[in-house]
Design a protein around this motif. Structure first.
Motif: not given
Length: 576
Positions: A188-189, A232-239, A241-249, A444-450
């Motif tokens: 995903i990254g 395989p943390t959930t943080d990486f794909p979430t961040v 994909l949020i970034m992709w969504l922002v660019i796409r929007f 916590l930073h790794r939750y919110g880098y998006a």
């Protein structure tokens, strides 16, 4: 590394096929005539196949049989879209005859560098702590048995139940390689980075200011997490994909897209992001624009389609929540809807939710969870690493500045109907709301880098756009934007150098050029629980990783729960 590339090819193929099929059919149902790009197909396919794996896990382990069914479904999709694939084959043949330009050559080279670089680091770097704590065990539960009743009693963190673990189980290729691969987050990254970087070459103009500035975010984020991207943390794909969504929007708004359909599908996608990680919940506010447009034009069919699609995406996540922990959304004890014997005790859920907050604030004391932000903020600030403070400062300055800039921008255009302006302002507000939610829930930073990265970049783009046509104000806007960007650029530069020195050490080990580094295999203690062997780490509360299964984090806690039956599939429950 080779095993990762094989894994990525399979993920790419299956997600593209299912993603293109579902997206094109949704557009047809919504009467929208839109080209479904490769990137849109891949991202949609990630959501579709994760949802499929989630539903499959309700009936058994997500293993090779699940992949056989997936391949059959892919074959059906290709057959039903055979005209599209014939056309696609013709287009590929035409590309061979086209003249190779410098920009195209650079894009291909950059894409190959990104693929090679991320796959290399995903094959041989260091795991983050939580992977050994519960990520690996969660994935193995899904591989072996699917959703099992009450396993959160064994380890309360299983109750977090991100849908991403279903995706990882589906694509672990354990039966093929003899070990569970963990490279989905890196895939995903890689595709988001390729989308971001290569998009600069196809959209390099003033018109695409917002999307182009936001394209920097995935690159910076990759630099930050590069030496943990194997996890395989959930943080990486979430961040990502949020970034992709922002660019796409932003790209849709910049292209003057007025049809609500593509925005509506992005809003539906945000529901999937919530199933990945609850910190993405504010992204659902993206729905405001397409919902307003569809309701205003009485497009009730489109509304119902989007609602149905969103419910399908979230359904396996919610059902698995109830099966695994007994709660609809763990650890929110206020949503107490089900009376099942395997439910995790309410005090455990409340305690876990409290721990998440105080740990993120670096307070580490449950009794201080009710502190106001003025009380815990100094402790939180001091607890951050020096470079993390730069990212925090950038977002903390950008969030209020962004609200002011958006308000001024709306006042300047109050007599003009400007759809693009409304869309960009909405995007700013949604991301600022996301940052605020992160800040006040679990900062916590790794939750919110998006949000830490995207909010400042969006504010920079909005400021430059507002002042660009005014000579002296343009200089002021550039100075402010440069200062804000410097707060992001400096720690990124320092982290890049750290990555370089770490790479020099890691590159000496060439043993992972074919196979990805496996999970560590620590010494474990064990105890029999009515015929089932339960493992636990020698260090209380420590890591159990993957090999010893099933495992709990505290051996002393085994006395507090019991089997629900004679077989592991029957699950576990708390003793009362």
């Amino acid at each position: 590394m080779v095993s990762i590339l094989i894994n990525w090819f399979y993920i790419c193929l299956t997600t593209f096929i299912t993603g293109h099929f579902v997206t094109s059919k949704l557009y047809q149902m919504m009467k929208g005539k839109h080209h479904v790009s490769v990137m849109t197909s891949l991202v949609a396919g990630i959501a579709v196949n994760t949802t499929y794996a989630g539903f499959y896990s309700l009936f058994g382990g997500v293993n090779i049989a699940a992949n056989v069914v997936l391949l059959i479904l892919c074959a059906v999709c290709v057959f039903l879209e055979r005209d599209y694939y014939k056309e696609l084959t013709q287009r590929v043949k035409m590309i061979k005859n086209q003249k190779i330009t410098v920009s195209k050559l650079i894009m291909v080279l950059l894409a190959l560098i990104i693929i090679a670089g991320i796959s290399y680091f995903c094959s041989n770097t260091g795991f983050m702590y939580d992977t050994g704590l519960y990520h690996a065990q969660s994935i193995r539960w899904t591989e072996e048995y699917g959703a099992v009743k009450g396993i959160a009693n064994i380890h309360e963190r299983f109750g977090y139940n991100s849908s991403f673990f279903s995706f990882m189980a589906l694509y672990s290729m354990k039966d093929l390689f003899g070990q569970s691969l963990h490279s989905g987050q890196a895939f995903i990254g890689a595709i988001v980075c390729i989308y971001a970087v290569c998009g600069l070459f196809t959209h390099w103009s003033r018109k695409y200011l917002f999307s182009n500035v936001c394209r920097v975010a995935p690159v910076i984020y990759t630099i930050i997490i590069l030496f943990e991207i194997i996890s395989p943390t959930t943080d990486f794909p979430t961040v990502y994909l949020i970034m992709w969504l922002v660019i796409r929007f932003a790209l849709l708004a910049e292209n003057g897209e007025t049809d609500s359909a593509p925005y509506a599908l992005l809003a539906v996608f945000t529901v999937f992001l919530v199933a990945l990680k609850l910190t993405a919940v504010c992204m659902v506010l993206i729905v405001i624009y397409p919902a307003y447009d569809m309701i205003r034009h009485k497009k009730w069919k489109q509304v119902m389609i989007c609602v149905a699609a969103g419910l399908i995406l979230i359904a396996p996540y919610l059902i698995r929540n109830v099966i695994i922990s007994g709660w609809l959304v763990y650890p929110f004890a206020s949503l107490d809807l089900f009376l099942v014997d395997w439910k995790l005790p309410a005090e455990t859920a409340i305690g876990d939710a409290t721990d998440i907050k105080v740990y993120a604030r670096y307070v580490y004391d449950r009794s201080l969870v009710s502190q106001s932000i003025f009380q815990w903020f100094p402790t939180w600030w001091e607890g951050q690493r020096p470079l993390e403070r730069f990212f925090s400062a950038a977002a903390l300055l950008a969030a209020p500045a962004g609200l002011i800039v958006c308000a001024i921008r709306l006042l300047m255009a109050r007599k003009v109907v400007d759809t693009k302006l409304f869309q960009i302002v909405l995007l700013n507000i949604v991301m600022i709301c996301g940052f605020a939610f992160w800040m006040f829930s679990s900062p916590l930073h790794r939750y919110g880098y998006a949000f830490l990265l995207t909010v400042p970049l969006l504010v920079i783009a909005t400021t430059l756009d507002m002042f660009w046509d005014y000579k002296w104000l343009r200089v002021f806007g550039l100075i402010c934007s440069a200062g804000l960007f410097a707060l992001i650029a400096f720690p990124t530069y320092k982290t890049l150098w750290d990555d370089y020195y770490l790479f020099k050490d890691v590159s000496k080990d060439t043993s992972y050029l074919f196979m990805q580094k496996d999970y560590p295999d620590p010494e474990m203690e064990s105890q029999d629980l009515n015929g089932i062997t339960i493992y636990y780490p020698q260090e209380a509360g420590g890591q159990s990783w993957y090999a010893h299964f099933p495992a709990t984090n505290f051996g002393t806690n085994i006395q507090y729960w019991e089997n629900r039956g004679d077989h592991i599939q029957d699950g576990f429950r708390h003793k009362y």
